[in-house]
Structures are given as C-alpha cells and as structure tokens.
Design a protein around this motif. Structure first.
Motif, PDB file in Angstrom:
ATOM      1  N   PRO A   1      -7.610  81.451 141.431  1.00  0.00           N
ATOM      2  CA  PRO A   1      -8.899  80.747 141.477  1.00  0.00           C
ATOM      3  C   PRO A   1      -8.946  79.620 140.456  1.00  0.00           C
ATOM      4  N   LEU A   2      -9.686  78.589 140.801  1.00  0.00           N
ATOM      5  CA  LEU A   2      -9.862  77.482 139.868  1.00  0.00           C
ATOM      6  C   LEU A   2     -10.551  77.961 138.596  1.00  0.00           C
ATOM      7  N   HIS A   3     -10.139  77.377 137.487  1.00  0.00           N
ATOM      8  CA  HIS A   3     -10.808  77.644 136.215  1.00  0.00           C
ATOM      9  C   HIS A   3     -11.644  76.406 135.911  1.00  0.00           C
ATOM     10  N   VAL A   4     -12.941  76.530 136.108  1.00  0.00           N
ATOM     11  CA  VAL A   4     -13.828  75.394 135.923  1.00  0.00           C
ATOM     12  C   VAL A   4     -14.628  75.554 134.637  1.00  0.00           C
TER      13      VAL A   4
ATOM     14  N   ALA B   1     -11.783  65.605 125.588  1.00  0.00           N
ATOM     15  CA  ALA B   1     -10.798  66.515 124.989  1.00  0.00           C
ATOM     16  C   ALA B   1     -11.210  67.972 125.195  1.00  0.00           C
ATOM     17  N   GLU B   2     -12.484  68.249 125.078  1.00  0.00           N
ATOM     18  CA  GLU B   2     -12.986  69.622 125.225  1.00  0.00           C
ATOM     19  C   GLU B   2     -12.775  70.149 126.648  1.00  0.00           C
ATOM     20  N   PHE B   3     -12.888  69.265 127.633  1.00  0.00           N
ATOM     21  CA  PHE B   3     -12.839  69.698 129.029  1.00  0.00           C
ATOM     22  C   PHE B   3     -11.499  69.445 129.714  1.00  0.00           C
ATOM     23  N   GLU B   4     -10.595  68.782 129.056  1.00  0.00           N
ATOM     24  CA  GLU B   4      -9.315  68.430 129.666  1.00  0.00           C
ATOM     25  C   GLU B   4      -8.499  69.627 130.150  1.00  0.00           C
ATOM     26  N   PRO B   5      -8.538  70.785 129.485  1.00  0.00           N
ATOM     27  CA  PRO B   5      -7.701  71.899 129.938  1.00  0.00           C
ATOM     28  C   PRO B   5      -8.117  72.526 131.272  1.00  0.00           C
ATOM     29  N   PHE B   6      -9.284  72.181 131.779  1.00  0.00           N
ATOM     30  CA  PHE B   6      -9.818  72.860 132.962  1.00  0.00           C
ATOM     31  C   PHE B   6      -9.428  72.153 134.253  1.00  0.00           C
ATOM     32  N   ASP B   7      -9.460  72.922 135.349  1.00  0.00           N
ATOM     33  CA  ASP B   7      -9.147  72.363 136.664  1.00  0.00           C
ATOM     34  C   ASP B   7     -10.244  71.426 137.145  1.00  0.00           C
ATOM     35  N   ALA B   8     -11.474  71.718 136.780  1.00  0.00           N
ATOM     36  CA  ALA B   8     -12.616  70.904 137.197  1.00  0.00           C
ATOM     37  C   ALA B   8     -13.733  71.086 136.172  1.00  0.00           C
ATOM     38  N   VAL B   9     -14.644  70.134 136.164  1.00  0.00           N
ATOM     39  CA  VAL B   9     -15.814  70.190 135.295  1.00  0.00           C
ATOM     40  C   VAL B   9     -17.044  70.072 136.174  1.00  0.00           C
ATOM     41  N   VAL B  10     -17.992  70.984 135.989  1.00  0.00           N
ATOM     42  CA  VAL B  10     -19.247  70.951 136.731  1.00  0.00           C
ATOM     43  C   VAL B  10     -20.327  70.538 135.748  1.00  0.00           C
ATOM     44  N   VAL B  11     -21.084  69.509 136.127  1.00  0.00           N
ATOM     45  CA  VAL B  11     -22.128  68.973 135.257  1.00  0.00           C
ATOM     46  C   VAL B  11     -23.433  68.938 136.046  1.00  0.00           C
ATOM     47  N   PRO B  12     -24.390  69.812 135.725  1.00  0.00           N
ATOM     48  CA  PRO B  12     -25.646  69.802 136.475  1.00  0.00           C
ATOM     49  C   PRO B  12     -26.608  68.704 136.013  1.00  0.00           C
ATOM     50  N   SER B  13     -26.071  67.601 135.562  1.00  0.00           N
ATOM     51  CA  SER B  13     -26.862  66.434 135.169  1.00  0.00           C
ATOM     52  C   SER B  13     -26.068  65.190 135.579  1.00  0.00           C
ATOM     53  N   GLY B  14     -26.549  64.515 136.594  1.00  0.00           N
ATOM     54  CA  GLY B  14     -25.827  63.354 137.130  1.00  0.00           C
ATOM     55  C   GLY B  14     -25.599  62.252 136.112  1.00  0.00           C
ATOM     56  N   SER B  15     -26.575  62.002 135.255  1.00  0.00           N
ATOM     57  CA  SER B  15     -26.407  60.916 134.290  1.00  0.00           C
ATOM     58  C   SER B  15     -25.335  61.260 133.259  1.00  0.00           C
TER      59      SER B  15
ATOM     60  N   ALA C   1     -12.751  56.303 135.052  1.00  0.00           N
ATOM     61  CA  ALA C   1     -11.466  57.007 135.048  1.00  0.00           C
ATOM     62  C   ALA C   1     -11.676  58.398 135.630  1.00  0.00           C
ATOM     63  N   PRO C   2     -10.679  58.957 136.312  1.00  0.00           N
ATOM     64  CA  PRO C   2     -10.836  60.319 136.840  1.00  0.00           C
ATOM     65  C   PRO C   2     -11.124  61.286 135.704  1.00  0.00           C
ATOM     66  N   TRP C   3     -12.025  62.232 135.946  1.00  0.00           N
ATOM     67  CA  TRP C   3     -12.423  63.171 134.908  1.00  0.00           C
ATOM     68  C   TRP C   3     -12.599  64.544 135.494  1.00  0.00           C
ATOM     69  N   PRO C   4     -11.875  65.568 135.147  1.00  0.00           N
ATOM     70  CA  PRO C   4     -10.800  65.556 134.161  1.00  0.00           C
ATOM     71  C   PRO C   4      -9.550  64.912 134.733  1.00  0.00           C
ATOM     72  N   ARG C   5      -8.625  64.583 133.852  1.00  0.00           N
ATOM     73  CA  ARG C   5      -7.427  63.879 134.285  1.00  0.00           C
ATOM     74  C   ARG C   5      -6.287  64.835 134.638  1.00  0.00           C
ATOM     75  N   LYS C   6      -6.502  66.136 134.522  1.00  0.00           N
ATOM     76  CA  LYS C   6      -5.463  67.118 134.838  1.00  0.00           C
ATOM     77  C   LYS C   6      -5.177  67.085 136.344  1.00  0.00           C
ATOM     78  N   PRO C   7      -3.922  66.962 136.755  1.00  0.00           N
ATOM     79  CA  PRO C   7      -3.620  66.945 138.188  1.00  0.00           C
ATOM     80  C   PRO C   7      -3.965  68.265 138.851  1.00  0.00           C
ATOM     81  N   SER C   8      -4.411  68.181 140.087  1.00  0.00           N
ATOM     82  CA  SER C   8      -4.722  69.390 140.821  1.00  0.00           C
ATOM     83  C   SER C   8      -3.465  69.933 141.485  1.00  0.00           C
ATOM     84  N   ASN C   9      -3.488  71.207 141.842  1.00  0.00           N
ATOM     85  CA  ASN C   9      -2.323  71.834 142.496  1.00  0.00           C
ATOM     86  C   ASN C   9      -2.267  71.492 143.956  1.00  0.00           C
TER      87      ASN C   9
END
Length: 119
Positions: free
Chosen positions: A13-16, A77-91, A111-119
C-alpha cells in the motif's frame, strides 16, 4: 507533463503523508480527522509528520519571498520520503511548489511534489 498518480490499490500500500496545514489545525480540525479516516478506510498507510510547519503562504503573500522559500524547503524535505502528500487545503497545496526554490524562474507550472518517483 503531469506527475503520474500511483494507484490506491498498489502493493505494498502507498505510504501517504497528511499535510495538516495551519488552516486545518486551527480552523478546521474536523477536516483533518475526516481526511485521516478517509485515507485509512481506503487502505492507505498514513503518517502525519510531526515536523511539518506552515506552507509559507502568509510570508509569500506579505512579500517575504525568502521566508516563504525557507518554509517551502522545510515542508518539501519533511514530505519527500512519502509516496504521496494529501493536503486538505488547496491554497497550501498550491503555494508550496510555487514558492519552492525547485521551481525554475519563468516556469509557469509548479515542480512535481513530492518528487519521489512512483512505482
């Protein structure tokens, strides 16, 4: 080119990460808890990184571009290790890649965020 979105049903499973944002934490905490529940119910592994901070939008909007970039670097930097980042605030989701030093001058798309490539 858009950043590919990994499938929710991927194995493992993705680690978000949930970027709670100042807005959600102070004004709409129920939205943050609902987001956590929704992601968990979808079978995702969810982490709320303890070192997350402001996205930098207040600094950016007040003209403090250097302050906004410092905050953006920290958030990325804080979110880079994750597969995806969910932000419940559009701004907040929109400003972080925009004020980031990874966005090249003259580039209109963030720029793509996060920059970690997906599988």
């Amino acid at each position: 080119m858009p950043h590919p979105i990994p499938s929710v049903t991927s194995s493992p499973p993705l680690h978000v990460a949930l970027f709670a944002s100042c807005l959600v934490e102070t004004m709409r905490p129920a939205d943050g808890f609902a987001t956590l529940k929704l992601l968990g119910d979808a079978g995702l592994t969810v982490t709320v990184p303890p070192g997350q901070t402001c996205c930098g939008q207040p600094a950016f909007n007040s003209g403090d571009r250097d302050g906004a970039k410092r905050l953006a670097r920290r958030v990325i930097a804080e979110f880079e290790p994750f597969d995806a980042v969910v932000v419940p605030s559009g701004s907040c989701a929109g400003i972080t890649p925009t004020s980031s030093p990874t966005t090249r001058p003259g580039r209109t798309a963030p720029a793509p965020w996060p920059r970690k490539p997906s599988n």
